[in-house]
Scaffold this active site. Structure first.
Site, PDB file in Angstrom:
ATOM      1  CB  CYS A  20      -0.996  -0.004   1.158  1.00 48.25           C
ATOM      2  SG  CYS A  20      -0.288   0.081   2.829  1.00 48.25           S
ATOM      3  CG  HIS A  68      -4.548  -0.110   3.840  1.00 49.97           C
ATOM      4  ND1 HIS A  68      -3.765  -0.916   3.051  1.00 49.97           N
ATOM      5  CD2 HIS A  68      -5.539   0.343   3.039  1.00 49.97           C
ATOM      6  CE1 HIS A  68      -4.282  -0.971   1.829  1.00 49.97           C
ATOM      7  NE2 HIS A  68      -5.346  -0.198   1.790  1.00 49.97           N
ATOM      8  CG  HIS A  80      -6.686  -0.060  -1.724  1.00 49.75           C
ATOM      9  ND1 HIS A  80      -6.880  -0.719  -0.541  1.00 49.75           N
ATOM     10  CD2 HIS A  80      -7.678  -0.495  -2.538  1.00 49.75           C
ATOM     11  CE1 HIS A  80      -7.939  -1.509  -0.626  1.00 49.75           C
ATOM     12  NE2 HIS A  80      -8.440  -1.384  -1.834  1.00 49.75           N
TER      13      HIS A  80
END
Length: 106
Positions: A20, A68, A80
């Site tokens: 990510c 994240h 993402h």
């Protein structure tokens, strides 16, 4: 968006696989902006943005502590690299759960 479909690989920062924060780092580097390869560190950069004021390119952060990050692309969607076995993709912000905030870098 050119990385949609590329594989998720933990600690990868491109050009053919991403985690990510590596995806965010790679995208911003293409725009000449240097970011660390850490979602938690990225979450301290730039300026905070309310969810109602999101603009494409804003960084979205999830979980506490932050673990994240995604890039807002408009209409409640983000791009993402979510997890092993799932390629880079677009998804609704709420699909991750535990949204904790957003930052505007540029």
């Amino acid at each position: 968006m050119a990385q949609v479909g590329d594989p998720y690989v933990w600690a990868a920062a491109g050009p053919d696989a991403f985690d990510c924060s590596g995806l965010v780092q790679y995208a911003y580097a293409a725009a000449g902006i240097d970011l660390p390869h850490s979602s938690r560190m990225q979450s301290t950069m730039g300026t905070p943005v309310s969810r109602s004021a999101l603009q494409p390119g804003d960084l979205l952060f999830f979980y506490s502590p932050v673990s994240h990050v995604g890039i807002y692309i408009g209409n409640g969607q983000m791009v993402h690299a979510s997890t092993a076995g799932v390629p880079v993709r677009t998804a609704a912000i709420d699909s991750m759960g535990s949204y904790t905030g957003a930052r505007r870098i540029a």
